[in-house]
Design a protein around this motif. Structure first.
Motif, PDB file in Angstrom:
ATOM      1  N   ILE A 147       0.840  -1.195   0.000  1.00  0.00           N
ATOM      2  CA  ILE A 147       0.000   0.000   0.000  1.00  0.00           C
ATOM      3  C   ILE A 147       0.876   1.246   0.000  1.00  0.00           C
ATOM      4  O   ILE A 147       2.082   1.181   0.276  1.00  0.00           O
ATOM      5  CB  ILE A 147      -0.949   0.051   1.222  1.00  0.00           C
ATOM      6  N   ASN A 148       0.275   2.378  -0.299  1.00  0.00           N
ATOM      7  CA  ASN A 148       0.922   3.665  -0.087  1.00  0.00           C
ATOM      8  C   ASN A 148       0.649   4.111   1.341  1.00  0.00           C
ATOM      9  O   ASN A 148      -0.430   3.859   1.889  1.00  0.00           O
ATOM     10  CB  ASN A 148       0.380   4.712  -1.061  1.00  0.00           C
ATOM     11  N   SER A 149       1.602   4.812   1.928  1.00  0.00           N
ATOM     12  CA  SER A 149       1.436   5.215   3.324  1.00  0.00           C
ATOM     13  C   SER A 149       0.296   6.209   3.515  1.00  0.00           C
ATOM     14  O   SER A 149      -0.205   6.374   4.625  1.00  0.00           O
ATOM     15  CB  SER A 149       2.737   5.822   3.855  1.00  0.00           C
ATOM     16  N   GLU A 170      10.213   4.242  10.022  1.00  0.00           N
ATOM     17  CA  GLU A 170      10.742   4.248   8.664  1.00  0.00           C
ATOM     18  C   GLU A 170      10.084   5.331   7.817  1.00  0.00           C
ATOM     19  O   GLU A 170      10.602   5.676   6.748  1.00  0.00           O
ATOM     20  CB  GLU A 170      10.559   2.886   8.004  1.00  0.00           C
ATOM     21  N   ILE A 171       8.948   5.872   8.255  1.00  0.00           N
ATOM     22  CA  ILE A 171       8.366   7.053   7.612  1.00  0.00           C
ATOM     23  C   ILE A 171       9.093   8.255   8.198  1.00  0.00           C
ATOM     24  O   ILE A 171       8.827   8.671   9.322  1.00  0.00           O
ATOM     25  CB  ILE A 171       6.846   7.141   7.872  1.00  0.00           C
ATOM     26  N   ARG A 172      10.033   8.807   7.451  1.00  0.00           N
ATOM     27  CA  ARG A 172      10.946   9.806   7.997  1.00  0.00           C
ATOM     28  C   ARG A 172      10.347  11.209   8.045  1.00  0.00           C
ATOM     29  O   ARG A 172      10.645  11.967   8.959  1.00  0.00           O
ATOM     30  CB  ARG A 172      12.246   9.836   7.175  1.00  0.00           C
ATOM     31  N   ARG A 173       9.519  11.560   7.067  1.00  0.00           N
ATOM     32  CA  ARG A 173       8.988  12.916   7.008  1.00  0.00           C
ATOM     33  C   ARG A 173       7.776  13.061   7.921  1.00  0.00           C
ATOM     34  O   ARG A 173       6.895  12.197   7.935  1.00  0.00           O
ATOM     35  CB  ARG A 173       8.596  13.299   5.577  1.00  0.00           C
ATOM     36  N   TYR A 174       7.714  14.180   8.637  1.00  0.00           N
ATOM     37  CA  TYR A 174       6.617  14.407   9.583  1.00  0.00           C
ATOM     38  C   TYR A 174       5.274  14.482   8.863  1.00  0.00           C
ATOM     39  O   TYR A 174       4.283  13.907   9.335  1.00  0.00           O
ATOM     40  CB  TYR A 174       6.873  15.693  10.373  1.00  0.00           C
ATOM     41  N   ASP A 175       5.223  15.177   7.728  1.00  0.00           N
ATOM     42  CA  ASP A 175       3.941  15.309   7.036  1.00  0.00           C
ATOM     43  C   ASP A 175       3.434  13.960   6.546  1.00  0.00           C
ATOM     44  O   ASP A 175       2.226  13.704   6.544  1.00  0.00           O
ATOM     45  CB  ASP A 175       4.061  16.301   5.873  1.00  0.00           C
ATOM     46  N   GLU A 176       4.356  13.068   6.158  1.00  0.00           N
ATOM     47  CA  GLU A 176       3.942  11.732   5.737  1.00  0.00           C
ATOM     48  C   GLU A 176       3.422  10.931   6.925  1.00  0.00           C
ATOM     49  O   GLU A 176       2.458  10.167   6.801  1.00  0.00           O
ATOM     50  CB  GLU A 176       5.101  10.991   5.064  1.00  0.00           C
ATOM     51  N   LYS A 177       4.053  11.120   8.091  1.00  0.00           N
ATOM     52  CA  LYS A 177       3.557  10.466   9.313  1.00  0.00           C
ATOM     53  C   LYS A 177       2.106  10.850   9.578  1.00  0.00           C
ATOM     54  O   LYS A 177       1.259   9.997   9.857  1.00  0.00           O
ATOM     55  CB  LYS A 177       4.404  10.872  10.524  1.00  0.00           C
TER      56      LYS A 177
END
Length: 249
Positions: A147-149, A170-177
């Protein structure tokens, strides 16, 4: 299927997945030792550097052996104590970054519940060498889906429990989190749980992993991300000084 862990499997995983770190560290240590025959080091400074290098190479292995091989983490008694309902109408997710040591264990503890496993790994965004190597040896739970995060392929309010076990750092960027956690909130039932296990960027993990603790994120960062994603509770329970179990609603 039941997975029987080998002796010292946790620390052997650390060595295997992070072997580039240990190769470079041992080369640097050998160069420092050899330089003693060329340069006139101050003895105190020389031995300080030697001890610091040895500490940085060995302490992560000692702590990893304690956490992953001797603490009982993979017995999952900590999960059994949470008294999660196990019934045929329960639908659970286990979401990972492609290295999965937990899905078969969760299914064994919650045998009546439906378990779906998702893998959010993106080779363009999640570029850590350790996770790339880990994926090559990971066992795959049946019907695991990629899947996509930022998009969990489920209807709103479909899930009773979501497990995020040593994965979403492993999700490094805050906005992606935040986008990922918003998706978790969207698919959770109103009384659903998100159970996250993570090392933190804190003093005990600094003692354990030195500069490697920057691979993790602080409790403050996680709390902000969960709150921004719309969760109303964020409860932490320590499992050893180096690992935290969060229950979020």
């Amino acid at each position: 299927m039941e997975i029987k862990r080998r002796n010292f499997q946790g620390v052997l995983n650390i060595l295997s997945f992070n072997r580039h770190f240990y190769v470079f560290g041992l080369i640097a240590l050998a160069l420092i030792v050899g330089s003693k025959f060329i340069f006139d080091w101050y003895d105190c400074f020389y031995w300080f550097v030697i001890v610091a290098f040895i500490y940085g190479l060995t302490m992560p292995l000692i702590v990893s052996a304690y956490v992953y091989d001797f603490s009982g983490f993979y017995n999952f008694e900590w999960l059994a104590k949470m008294k999660i309902k196990d019934a045929q109408d329960q639908f659970n997710l286990n979401i990972n970054a492609g290295f999965d040591e937990t899905s078969f264990i969760i299914k064994k503890i919650l045998p009546q519940s439906t378990l779906q496993v998702y893998d959010f790994y993106d080779s363009e965004q999640h570029t850590e060498p350790a996770i790339i190597r880990a994926r090559k040896v990971s066992m795959v739970y049946p019907n695991t889906l990629q899947i996509n995060s930022n998009a969990i392929p489920l209807h709103d309010h479909a899930v009773d429990n979501i497990f995020l076990l040593s994965a979403i750092h492993e999700i490094r960027r805050y906005d992606e989190k935040v986008k990922f956690l918003k998706e978790c909130r969207r698919v959770c039932k109103p009384n659903g749980n998100v159970i996250m296990v993570e090392h933190l960027r804190d003093f005990p993990n600094f003692v354990a992993f030195t500069i490697g603790f920057t691979h993790f994120f602080s409790k403050k960062t996680w709390k902000m991300a969960f709150q921004e994603a719309g969760f109303t509770s964020f409860e932490e329970k320590k499992f050893t000084p180096f690992m935290s179990i969060f229950s979020c609603k």
